[in-house]
Design a protein around this motif. Structure first.
Motif, PDB file in Angstrom:
ATOM      1  N   GLN A   1     -10.484  -9.036  -0.663  1.00 49.44           N
ATOM      2  CA  GLN A   1     -10.218  -8.479  -1.980  1.00 49.44           C
ATOM      3  C   GLN A   1      -8.756  -8.695  -2.318  1.00 49.44           C
ATOM      4  N   SER A   2      -8.497  -8.828  -3.581  1.00 50.35           N
ATOM      5  CA  SER A   2      -7.131  -9.075  -4.016  1.00 50.35           C
ATOM      6  C   SER A   2      -6.285  -7.839  -3.796  1.00 50.35           C
ATOM      7  N   LEU A   3      -5.072  -8.054  -3.324  1.00 56.06           N
ATOM      8  CA  LEU A   3      -4.127  -6.973  -3.146  1.00 56.06           C
ATOM      9  C   LEU A   3      -2.988  -7.137  -4.148  1.00 56.06           C
ATOM     10  N   PRO A   4      -2.450  -6.065  -4.662  1.00 56.94           N
ATOM     11  CA  PRO A   4      -2.824  -4.695  -4.359  1.00 56.94           C
ATOM     12  C   PRO A   4      -4.114  -4.251  -5.057  1.00 56.94           C
TER      13      PRO A   4
ATOM     14  N   ARG B   1      -5.882   2.134   4.718  1.00 56.94           N
ATOM     15  CA  ARG B   1      -5.794   2.178   3.248  1.00 56.94           C
ATOM     16  C   ARG B   1      -4.670   1.297   2.701  1.00 56.94           C
ATOM     17  N   GLY B   2      -3.971   0.560   3.562  1.00 57.58           N
ATOM     18  CA  GLY B   2      -2.943  -0.355   3.091  1.00 57.58           C
ATOM     19  C   GLY B   2      -1.634   0.310   2.746  1.00 57.58           C
ATOM     20  N   LYS B   3      -1.333   1.438   3.403  1.00 55.78           N
ATOM     21  CA  LYS B   3      -0.100   2.180   3.107  1.00 55.78           C
ATOM     22  C   LYS B   3       1.143   1.366   3.477  1.00 55.78           C
ATOM     23  N   SER B   4       1.179   0.841   4.697  1.00 53.09           N
ATOM     24  CA  SER B   4       2.345   0.058   5.123  1.00 53.09           C
ATOM     25  C   SER B   4       2.455  -1.240   4.330  1.00 53.09           C
ATOM     26  N   ALA B   5       1.302  -1.826   4.003  1.00 55.32           N
ATOM     27  CA  ALA B   5       1.311  -3.068   3.235  1.00 55.32           C
ATOM     28  C   ALA B   5       1.959  -2.870   1.869  1.00 55.32           C
TER      29      ALA B   5
ATOM     30  N   SER C   1       2.972   8.547   5.295  1.00 60.54           N
ATOM     31  CA  SER C   1       2.399   9.022   6.548  1.00 60.54           C
ATOM     32  C   SER C   1       0.889   8.968   6.525  1.00 60.54           C
ATOM     33  N   THR C   2       0.330   8.807   7.721  1.00 58.56           N
ATOM     34  CA  THR C   2      -1.117   8.841   7.895  1.00 58.56           C
ATOM     35  C   THR C   2      -1.584  10.288   7.922  1.00 58.56           C
ATOM     36  N   VAL C   3      -2.657  10.582   7.204  1.00 56.70           N
ATOM     37  CA  VAL C   3      -3.182  11.946   7.167  1.00 56.70           C
ATOM     38  C   VAL C   3      -3.934  12.259   8.448  1.00 56.70           C
ATOM     39  N   HIS C   4      -4.846  11.380   8.830  1.00 52.06           N
ATOM     40  CA  HIS C   4      -5.613  11.543  10.060  1.00 52.06           C
ATOM     41  C   HIS C   4      -5.464  10.278  10.885  1.00 52.06           C
ATOM     42  N   GLY C   5      -5.079  10.403  12.125  1.00 56.33           N
ATOM     43  CA  GLY C   5      -4.980   9.215  12.950  1.00 56.33           C
ATOM     44  C   GLY C   5      -4.159   9.463  14.193  1.00 56.33           C
ATOM     45  N   TYR C   6      -4.165   8.464  15.088  1.00 59.74           N
ATOM     46  CA  TYR C   6      -3.435   8.594  16.338  1.00 59.74           C
ATOM     47  C   TYR C   6      -1.936   8.691  16.097  1.00 59.74           C
TER      48      TYR C   6
ATOM     49  N   THR D   1      -6.787   6.638  -1.110  1.00 56.68           N
ATOM     50  CA  THR D   1      -8.113   6.991  -0.589  1.00 56.68           C
ATOM     51  C   THR D   1      -9.029   5.790  -0.399  1.00 56.68           C
ATOM     52  N   GLU D   2      -8.749   4.679  -1.058  1.00 63.82           N
ATOM     53  CA  GLU D   2      -9.652   3.528  -1.041  1.00 63.82           C
ATOM     54  C   GLU D   2      -9.385   2.648   0.183  1.00 63.82           C
ATOM     55  N   PRO D   3     -10.373   2.465   1.098  1.00 56.52           N
ATOM     56  CA  PRO D   3     -10.152   1.601   2.257  1.00 56.52           C
ATOM     57  C   PRO D   3      -9.891   0.158   1.832  1.00 56.52           C
TER      58      PRO D   3
END
Length: 731
Positions: free
Chosen positions: A139-142, A173-177, A311-316, A344-346
């Motif tokens: 899929q095209s980013l962003p 969800r592409g936060k760092s990207a 920040s990640t909401v849920h994760g290691y 929210t969108e993966p």
């Protein structure tokens, strides 16, 4: 894949030989070691194979599973379900002990056996059909979700100062990207200097890739990349650099753009390095902010006018939700016009993907705060008064045998722990369930868990081993407090005593400041007395609020680490309370000896310790100080402007340390007025930071202004002279 080692491995190899998957990562026999799996962060895989016989490393498993793309398959090779809990898992060696039946593995086996989306295969039986290994369409980013975030990040740089952005998302969800895309777009527009920080450099791989794509593609117009990333090395790494191998360390300092300096730059610094250097930055990007202590984030917020916290909401990586709860109060006070945004969108998989919820259940990555019943009238009154009646909360032990039996309660407790502490990870869940030295108590309000305390039994070393630890010849697992007090406190006897070390105290936000935490500590202290323990102690990242809590709970400071944590930037702090006479004597010896080191450490290793901590701890580590009539005369001359600071440092330090506990804080607590108006930054409001830095930590005059301690030398000296006069009245 359940069965013998040979049969499960062979079946998987045969399945992969006819698979169309091109990017496969194998952990276990013939592949990566479990402790190498985290080096794959930032990569993408169509197939993952984890051979649990090589060891089930919860943190690494959670990290690696997040690299699987949509349409991919995860193979988990295990013993048979009823045999796995009794398997001698090599990774349990990191705990220092291996129980017979492992409740953690039993829980994993039970969840895998009962999940409808898991294909359970036993070699020799007719297997169910495998899913078709088709990669999810690019899929095209962003994405639309990311575009909202991109706009918000750009606004932080282009808009008003002091309006930080808090960006949260579940992983994938592409936060760092999007941080990388934003950095590239800003540098393409003007020659900015951007600084990025994160606890682990490898967590920024997606950031570097997308920053490089945006910088290289700037001539083609707007950033428009694809999830099919090129295999170029991250900007700042050399292609042949061993640092990017899975078994190699990552460089601590990266410069992302090697072109003309006039075009701008992106630099990476660890949080501790960032605090020490405080480089100029047009924009600061803080990724995985939940893994960085809030006091460190607060210092960055005070220094930099344009910041994005992601920040990640849920994760290691840590709990973004807990981070937001802890940090929100500070943001509201210092930058009330801050903004929040969630993704929210993966990006790497579909929203309905079954693997993500399975991983959340296996590792409790999505454990949240438990729901509490409506407050009763007496609860509301207690909350208003900041206390709780002893009958309102029930403190009960939570033995290991009960922890795995009630999945709902386990999730509630782990949710409390995750939200209370930035370093709670999936590894801690295994410790909680299987470490024989762990102890837990819960605070219940009705049937709801409102608080939890988790501790570990330590100490009791044989005298010969304790001496070897003090001499630096031996190190033992699971002995944090006794080992530190022996090796760094120089007291071998301390390692022979028996301790309970409090690992975590967690209280539901809705019941904080009602005495729940102190009741939990009191319950453990009472049990420690019954069991004949010598010391009740704890170790944590030094923070004034936490320090105050432990003081109110009866613990006293013992010693402080002399190095900031290289990642988090916090100094470690050890506190304790003697239970037996031997334990009390140990605590007194440790505190008195560290007090003798304290003045010298403040001018050397602890020269960057936060002033609030210097003042607070100085009340308890007060060195013996001479004070003569000559000292008084020299301070008076300094106060009247007749004596230079350099020749008055000795009597000024003696004056500081001879004050009674609490007097120094009281004397410096008020806002200075009159001729000092404007001498200090408005954000400080008093002279404490300047006094601690200039007098106790001997920060050179040339750094006062750059560190935000004063607006100029003349005003700063006037402030110091006035404070000296104020303190002299208390001498």
């Amino acid at each position: 894949m359940r069965g013998s080692a040979q049969s499960t491995r062979q079946w998987t190899r045969d399945a992969l030989s006819v698979s169309a998957a091109a990017k496969t990562c194998w952990v276990g026999a013939g592949g990566l070691r479990p402790d190498q799996a985290r080096a794959q962060l930032g990569q993408e895989h169509e197939t993952l194979v984890w051979d649990a016989r090589a060891g089930f490393h919860p943190d690494a498993f959670g990290a690696l599973a997040g690299t699987l793309v949509g349409g991919g398959v995860l193979f988990l090779l295990t013993p048979l379900a009823d045999e796995w809990p009794f398997y001698s898992d090599p990774d349990y060696g990191r705990m220092g002990s291996t129980p017979g039946k492992k409740s953690y593995l039993a829980r994993l086996a039970h969840l895998l056996e009962n999940d409808p989306h898991v294909l359970r295969i036993t070699p020799g039986n007719t297997p169910p059909p495998l899913p078709i290994l088709e990669r999810a369409p690019d899929q095209s980013l962003p994405t639309r979700d990311q575009q909202r975030a991109l706009t918000a990040i750009l606004r932080v740089r282009r808009g008003h100062r002091r309006r930080p952005l808090v960006l949260t998302a579940d992983r994938g969800r592409g936060k760092s990207a999007i941080l990388g895309m934003a950095a590239a777009q800003l540098i393409n527009e003007e020659p900015l200097h951007i600084v990025v920080t994160a606890l682990q450099p490898k967590a920024l791989d997606a950031f570097w890739r997308h920053a490089k794509i945006g910088l290289e593609d700037s001539s083609d117009g707007p950033i428009n990349s694809s999830t099919d990333y090129p295999t170029t090395s991250p900007i700042g790494y050399a292609d042949d650099d061993p640092a990017i191998r899975p078994d190699g360390p990552v460089k601590e300092l990266l410069q992302s753009y090697a072109g003309s300096a006039a075009r701008g730059s992106i630099h990476y610094l660890k949080p501790a390095e960032l605090l020490d250097e405080l480089p100029q930055a047009d924009l600061l990007l803080v990724d995985e902010a939940a893994a960085i202590p809030v006091p460190i984030l607060a210092q960055l917020l005070n220094h930099y006018a344009r910041i994005v916290f992601a920040s990640t909401v849920h994760g290691y990586e840590g709990s973004g939700r807990g981070f937001k709860l802890r940090f929100e109060r500070y943001l509201n006070t210092k930058t009330p016009q801050w903004h929040a945004l969630s993704l929210t969108e993966p990006v790497r998989w579909a929203a309905s993907d079954p693997l993500e919820p399975l991983l959340n259940r296996l590792l409790l990555l999505d454990a949240d705060l438990p729901e509490l019943p409506p407050a009763l009238p007496n609860s509301a009154m207690a909350a208003a008064n900041g206390v709780a009646s002893s009958s309102e909360f029930q403190i009960v032990p939570w033995p290991r045998s009960c922890r795995v039996a009630d999945e709902s309660r386990l999730s509630s407790v782990f949710g409390l722990l995750v939200n209370a502490h930035y370093q709670t990870t999936p590894d801690d869940l295994r410790l909680l369930l299987d470490d024989p030295d762990s102890r837990c108590w819960l605070a219940l309000k009705g049937d709801s868990v409102v608080g939890a305390i988790w501790l570990m039994a330590e100490g009791g070393l044989e005298p010969d081993l304790a001496l070897a630890v003090r001499q630096g010849q031996r190190r033992t697992r699971g002995q944090l407090l006794p080992q530190a007090l022996a090796a760094y406190g120089g007291d071998a006897l301390g390692a022979t005593l028996r301790y309970w070390r409090i690992v975590r105290v967690a209280v539901h936000p809705d019941t904080r400041r009602q005495g729940v935490g102190r009741q939990l500590v009191a319950a453990t202290r009472a049990e420690a007395e019954r069991e004949g323990l010598d010391v009740l102690g704890t170790s944590f990242g030094a923070d004034p609020e936490l320090f105050s809590f432990w003081l109110r709970s009866g613990l006293s400071p013992l010693r402080m680490g002399v190095r900031r944590d290289p990642a988090s930037g916090a100094y470690s702090m050890m506190m304790g309370q003697g239970i037996t006479e031997a334990g009390s004597e140990l605590c007194q010896r440790q505190a008195e000896r560290f007090a003798e080191h304290w003045p010298l450490l403040l001018t050397t290793e602890l020269a960057s310790l936060e002033p609030a901590l210097v003042l607070t701890l100085g009340q308890y580590w007060t060195p013996a100080a001479r004070w003569s009539e000559q000292d008084r005369l020299e301070v008076e001359d300094f106060t009247n402007g007749h004596r230079p600071l350099a020749l008055t440092l000795l009597p000024l330090q003696r004056l500081t340390w001879r004050l009674a506990p609490g007097t120094l804080v009281e004397a410096l607590s008020g806002t200075l007025s009159g001729t000092l108006a404007g001498a200090l930054p408005a954000t400080l409001g008093d002279a404490r930071a300047l006094w601690c830095s200039a007098i106790l930590q001997q920060v050179p005059e040339g750094k006062w202004q750059s560190l935000g301690l004063a607006s100029g030398r003349k005003g700063a000296m006037a402030c110091l002279r006035a404070v000296a006069g104020q303190l002299l009245t208390h001498a």
